[in-house]
Structure formats: C-alpha cells, structure tokens
Design an enzyme around this catalytic site. Structure first.
Site, short mmCIF file in Angstrom:
data_model
loop_
_atom_site.label_atom_id
_atom_site.label_comp_id
_atom_site.label_asym_id
_atom_site.label_seq_id
_atom_site.Cartn_x
_atom_site.Cartn_y
_atom_site.Cartn_z
N ASN A 178 0.76 -1.27 0.21
CA ASN A 178 0.08 -0.09 -0.09
C ASN A 178 0.83 1.22 0.01
OD1 ASN A 178 0.68 -0.64 2.53
ND2 ASN A 178 -0.99 0.40 3.66
N LYS A 201 12.70 -6.99 1.05
CA LYS A 201 11.93 -7.73 0.24
C LYS A 201 10.81 -6.79 0.15
CE LYS A 201 8.77 -10.71 0.57
NZ LYS A 201 7.67 -10.13 -0.20
N GLU A 275 4.72 -4.23 12.05
CA GLU A 275 3.80 -3.01 11.92
C GLU A 275 2.75 -3.88 11.05
OE1 GLU A 275 3.84 -0.26 12.98
OE2 GLU A 275 5.90 0.12 13.55
N CYS A 309 -3.10 1.30 6.74
CA CYS A 309 -3.34 0.48 7.99
C CYS A 309 -3.88 1.07 9.02
CB CYS A 309 -1.77 0.05 8.26
SG CYS A 309 -0.70 1.39 8.53
N GLU A 411 -10.32 -5.90 9.48
CA GLU A 411 -9.57 -4.92 8.77
C GLU A 411 -10.34 -5.40 7.22
OE1 GLU A 411 -5.45 -5.14 7.85
OE2 GLU A 411 -5.67 -2.95 8.02
N GLU A 488 8.20 2.28 14.65
CA GLU A 488 9.13 2.82 13.70
C GLU A 488 9.12 4.46 13.84
OE1 GLU A 488 7.50 1.17 10.06
OE2 GLU A 488 9.20 0.00 10.19
P1 NAD Z 1 0.76 -9.20 3.51
O1 NAD Z 1 1.02 -9.76 5.06
O2 NAD Z 1 0.03 -10.05 2.61
O3 NAD Z 1 2.17 -9.22 3.01
C1 NAD Z 1 3.24 -8.26 3.54
C2 NAD Z 1 4.44 -8.96 3.16
O4 NAD Z 1 4.82 -10.38 3.52
C3 NAD Z 1 4.94 -8.98 1.66
O5 NAD Z 1 5.92 -8.61 1.16
C4 NAD Z 1 4.53 -10.56 1.33
O6 NAD Z 1 5.17 -11.12 0.23
C5 NAD Z 1 5.42 -10.91 2.72
N1 NAD Z 1 5.05 -12.23 2.96
C6 NAD Z 1 4.25 -13.18 2.96
N2 NAD Z 1 4.00 -14.50 3.37
C7 NAD Z 1 5.36 -14.21 4.17
C8 NAD Z 1 5.99 -15.26 5.12
N3 NAD Z 1 5.48 -16.58 5.39
N4 NAD Z 1 7.05 -14.88 5.71
C9 NAD Z 1 7.58 -13.73 5.21
N5 NAD Z 1 7.18 -12.92 4.51
C10 NAD Z 1 6.06 -12.93 3.95
O7 NAD Z 1 0.31 -7.85 3.67
P2 NAD Z 1 -0.05 -6.72 2.45
O8 NAD Z 1 -1.44 -7.34 1.68
O9 NAD Z 1 1.07 -6.59 1.32
O10 NAD Z 1 -0.24 -5.43 3.32
C11 NAD Z 1 -1.35 -5.26 3.90
C12 NAD Z 1 -1.54 -5.52 5.38
O11 NAD Z 1 -0.28 -4.49 5.82
C13 NAD Z 1 -2.58 -4.79 6.02
O12 NAD Z 1 -2.98 -5.56 7.03
C14 NAD Z 1 -2.13 -3.43 6.54
O13 NAD Z 1 -2.86 -2.81 7.60
C15 NAD Z 1 -0.65 -3.70 6.82
N6 NAD Z 1 0.35 -2.66 6.80
C16 NAD Z 1 0.41 -2.15 8.15
C17 NAD Z 1 1.40 -1.05 8.24
C18 NAD Z 1 1.77 -0.51 9.59
O14 NAD Z 1 2.64 0.42 9.50
N7 NAD Z 1 1.23 -0.91 10.66
C19 NAD Z 1 1.54 -0.11 7.07
C20 NAD Z 1 1.12 -0.70 5.89
C21 NAD Z 1 0.51 -1.87 5.90
#
Ligand code: NAD
Length: 518
Positions: A178, A201, A275, A309, A411, A488
C-alpha cells in the site's frame, strides 16, 4: 500511512513538476529486479515468475522472478560483508550520507512518484506526499544519528562502566504494497543510520521503487551491500526471516503474516518489529468542528483506495449530530473524483489487484446481508479505455452498522467506512476499544478536558485529537495489541535497531575475597 502537513503539501504540489526527471521508466521495468552488492542481478534459483500489473489499466507492467533461498543467502552475505565497513563509520559520517539520500529522493521525487503510481494505482498527488515522507525519514535520521550516544556510569574508586549502543548486524526488511517505498524507507533509514545493513523484500505486487532507492543510495556513496533488494513472495520472505545471519526482521503487513514472521524469527531468537493491521476508531463528539471532522474522516478512510493500515474505518458519531454529519460526509464523498491516477485532480485511484477488489466487494456484500445499508458508493466504476480494465471502486459509506458485523470487526483494507452512533463518552470508549487491534484512533471535540480523558483510555499506539493520519518522522508509530510490536520513527526506533553493550572498567585491583591467597 501519510504525512499530511499543510505547508509540506503545498510545497510538494508546487515543486514536484519542477524536479529532475532524468531516469527512464523502461529502465526499471526491464530488470534485473534484485539489487545485491551494488548491482542489479538476476536470481540464480528463482522460484516463480511474478507478473506485475499496472492497476490503473489492468495491463502487465513487467515480470519479476521470485528469488529462492540461494539468492537470499547471496544478499544476506553481501549485507554481512558490508556491515564490517558500514558499522565502523562514525554516526556523523553515516548521517551525512543519509542526508544526501534524502536530497536525492527529493531531486527524483516526480520520477519515483510516477513509478509508484504505475505500480500501485494511487493518485499522483498522494504518491508525491508518500515519496516526500521517504525523504523526510532519511533527513530526520541523518540529522539525529550523530547524537546517539551511550552512558558513562562511575563506581567506587576510579572504576566505571560504559554502556554503548551497537548495531545488530544484517536486518531483513519486508514491506507491504500500500505504501511501497514508505514502508521500505521507514525501515532502511533508521536501520542504516544505526550502522546495520539490510536485505529488503518488497511486496510482490509492488517491487519497483525499492530498486530505485537502492540505486540512489549507491549514487550518494553508501557502500555496496549496505542495502540490498530481493524480490519474491511468501517463500522468499520466509527464507529471509529464517536465515541464520539475519539478526532482526522488520516487517510491515497483515496480522496473519506477522504471526508467521514472528514464529520463523523465534527459531533463531531474532529480534522483530511488526507493523500490522488495524480497525481504528474515529470518535466525533457533538461539539466537534463539523468541517474538520468531515475532512479528517475522508483522510482517515478514502486515501490510497482505503488501503491504509491506520485508517479510522469505525466512525463513531454522537447521536445528536449523526444525521447532519452523515449528510455532510456523503456530500463530500460524492465530490471525490474517481479516475486516472496520473491526473492531478483524481482523488480515488485504482484497486491494486482483482483479488483485492473481490475481497473488498465481498465485505460490502456480507455487510448488506447482515443488515448494513450502503448510504453511498461501494460499486465498481468502469472508466473509458485505456482504464477500462483497471478496477475502480467508489468509496463506500455503510450505515445501520453494529459492532458485531464482520465489516465493523475486521480490517477490510479498502475504502469502506462503517458509520456508527453513540450516546455517551463511557459507551464510545468501551466500544472503540472492543477490538483486537490497536494501531490508531482519533477524538474530535472542542472540549480539551474531554479529549484528554478519552485519549488516556484509548488502547492504540497513535491518537490524534482533531486530525487524522498525520505521521511526522519525529514521533514513534506502531501498534498496541494485534497491531504490532515495536515502533518505527522517532527516537524510539533507535532502540529497535541497536543493542546495548556494557563494558566494566576496573581501575584498581581485583578483589576476590578469600578465593585468592598469596
Ligand atoms: P501481507 O501480510 O500479505 O504481505 C506483507 C509482506 O509479507 C509481503 O511482502 C509478502 O510477500 C510477505 N510475506 C507473505 N508471507 C510471508 C511469510 N510467510 N514470511 C515472510 N514474509 C511473507 O500484507 P499486504 O497485503 O502486503 O499489506 C497489507 C497489510 O499490511 C494490511 O494488514 C495493513 O494494515 C498492513 N500494513 C501495516 C502498516 C503499519 O505500519 N502498521 C503499514 C502498511 C500496511
């Protein structure tokens, strides 16, 4: 995540088009997409090909090979080697380079923003704000890192101890789609400032801007291997979290993946920062400034197609003003302009992927089935070619909601606002806290005593009074409860990228009692 500060925004909008645009977009699309040890490299044991889509048109942008564990190993070893040199530089030397990186990002702000829009689908004006916040992070940590010092503790006689702060080593960074470069920069800038090196990554949906950052860092003088990028999905991320030479994992993403990351890190006793997601409340009391509350509710729900988020997707409005607030909110939402994310007046861009759009629409359908009423939006909007294959969803306002509905509890990560009403302060605090998440929240009132009373009781890492979604790098950001671990930004993050070493200095003789007889 956003940094909306009026002056900053005006500056960006005025200056963005004047910034340098010397890079070619095709360059970043043609690969290779990994950046290891100072070069773009093709993976040697790639797992899979990731087809990267341009959300605005639904067309294929490029094809990115996902890296296998050999590639992860290669990147981690490069970072480990670079750590020897990088960690020995003084904080001030490293800070100087971070400041140059911040300037370089600003010089290339328009170019990077355009790549971000191509890859993510968010409106260009938002992308400019995001990229400026990446520069902010490098400048902030570049500015403060020289003053990171330890402790001197005197003891009896002339003995003393020093407690120094040392970097951890190689940090594995994992980002979300995002805010592709922002989630990356908020990790890289403090990690590198503290003397660590990083293997990052990106999300497989948005792999591009991290590569540009790697190139820019090298151009301003960061040593080869200090910042590396490897592409891939879950398997690549897992290999990074499990690598024995990775000292810490800093992750941004969903709660489900965060749990997996933490488990993988636990096997190696690695430190983690998580996060994660949220379901934050915006509480609007009956004395609140109506226009500001509406503006903040828009910012807290409809930026980046709702994929933020910290979004305040549970909007609690006092029953006395509920009807007039809702009218104003719907009026303002109707004025949002869904369209080509490259157009300056577009305020709602394209949804990141078909899968994600289906998920968002499913939430709306389920909400309707459980009794919610769509007061506005929530529909696919078809735009003329070449945008006709992009997915555009009109921002959705749901009324007749209650706290037990799936859409109010989970969410959605899309532009879906649940409108809720309340009658008393005690009631709304209890309902606002009735969630497993705790990322953010806001209170709108002119009564400062009430504001302070309420914020003390809200269970969240960031609370705004009379505003929403503002994240200056000077203050920590992170979640309570399931929304995360660690912080962060701010000086708080320095704790998470350093470890303490206590050195005791004996100035006299060793006194070991009767243990030693002459
Ligand atoms: P996601 O959990 O699907 O993926 C996040 C990352 O993790 C990607 O790079 C993905 O390839 C990687 N990943 C997936 N499986 C993994 C594993 N088993 N081991 C290690 N890495 C793995 O999330 P998304 O769809 O990319 O992002 C959306 C989510 O992120 C939402 O829940 C949002 O709230 C959260 N988010 C949080 C913040 C914050 O600062 N709190 C900021 C932005 C997004």
């Amino acid at each position: 995540m956003k940094v909306f500060q009026g002056k900053l925004m005006q500056y960006i909008l005025k200056n963005a088009v004047r910034t340098v645009q010397y890079r070619s977009f095709t360059n970043v699309l043609s690969g290779p997409f990994n950046y290891v040890d100072g070069s773009k490299v093709t993976p040697v044991d790639f797992e899979d090909n990731i087809v990267v889509i341009q959300p605005s048109t639904g067309k294929r942008l490029c094809c990115v090979p996902a890296s296998g564990s050999k590639d992860v190993n290669h990147a981690v070893l490069a970072a480990k080697l670079a750590f020897k040199e990088w960690s020995r530089q003084s904080n001030t030397q490293r800070g100087r380079l971070l400041l140059s990186a911040g300037k370089k990002i600003r010089d290339n702000l328009e170019y990077i923003s355009q790549v971000e829009v191509n890859n993510n689908g968010k409106p260009i004006w938002e992308a400019r704000v995001d990229i400026a916040s990446c520069a902010d992070a490098f400048e902030y940590f570049g500015g403060i890192i020289g003053s990171l010092t330890g402790q001197h503790v005197p003891f009896q006689g002339n003995s003393f101890a020093i407690v120094s702060r040392e970097p951890l080593g190689v940090v594995g960074g994992i980002g979300a789609w995002n805010f592709p470069l922002q989630t990356c920069s908020w990790k890289v800038a403090p990690a590198l400032a503290c003397g660590n090196t990083m293997v990052f990554k990106p999300s497989p949906l948005t792999p591009l801007t991290a590569i540009i950052l790697a190139e820019l860092l090298e151009e301003v003088g960061f040593p080869k291997g200090a910042f590396n990028v490897i592409q891939g999905g879950a398997a690549t991320g897992n290999a990074l979290c499990s690598h024995p030479s990775v000292a810490k994992v800093s992750f941004t993403g969903s709660v489900d993946t965060g749990v997996k990351v933490m488990k993988a890190a636990a096997d190696g006793i690695k430190k983690v920062t998580l996060e994660l997601g949220g379901k934050s409340p915006i509480i609007i009391f009956d004395d609140a400034d109506m226009e500001n509350s509406v503006k903040a509710t828009l910012m807290g729900n409809f930026l980046s197609q709702g994929a933020v988020c910290s979004n305040g997707t549970r909007v609690f409005v006092h029953e006395k003003i509920a009807s007039s607030f809702l009218d104003c909110l719907i009026e303002a939402t109707k004025k949002l302009k869904i369209g080509d994310p490259f157009k300056e007046d577009t305020t709602v861009g394209a949804t990141i992927s078909n899968d994600h759009a289906r998920k968002v629409l499913r939430y709306i359908e389920n909400a309707k089935k459980s009794g919610a009423v769509v007061a506005y939006g929530g529909e696919i909007v078809t735009l003329p070619p070449p945008l006709n294959e992009g997915i555009y969803i009109s921002p959705c306002i749901l009324t007749n909601c209650n706290d037990t509905m799936q859409v109010v509890k989970e969410e959605v990560f899309g532009a879906v606002l649940s409108f809720l009403t309340f009658s008393s302060e005690e009631e709304v605090i209890e309902r606002a806290n009735n969630t497993k998440f705790g990322l953010a929240g806001a209170v709108f009132t002119r009564d400062i005593q009430r504001a302070m009373r309420v914020i003390r009781q809200l269970e969240a890492g960031t609370i705004w009074i009379n505003n929403y979604n503002i994240y200056p790098p000077e203050v920590p950001f992170g979640g309570y409860k399931f929304s995360g671990l660690g912080r962060e930004n701010g000086t708080a993050v320095l704790e998470h990228y350093t470890q303490q070493k206590t050195v005791y200095m004996e100035a006299g003789n060793v006194d070991c009692g009767p243990l030693y007889q002459k």
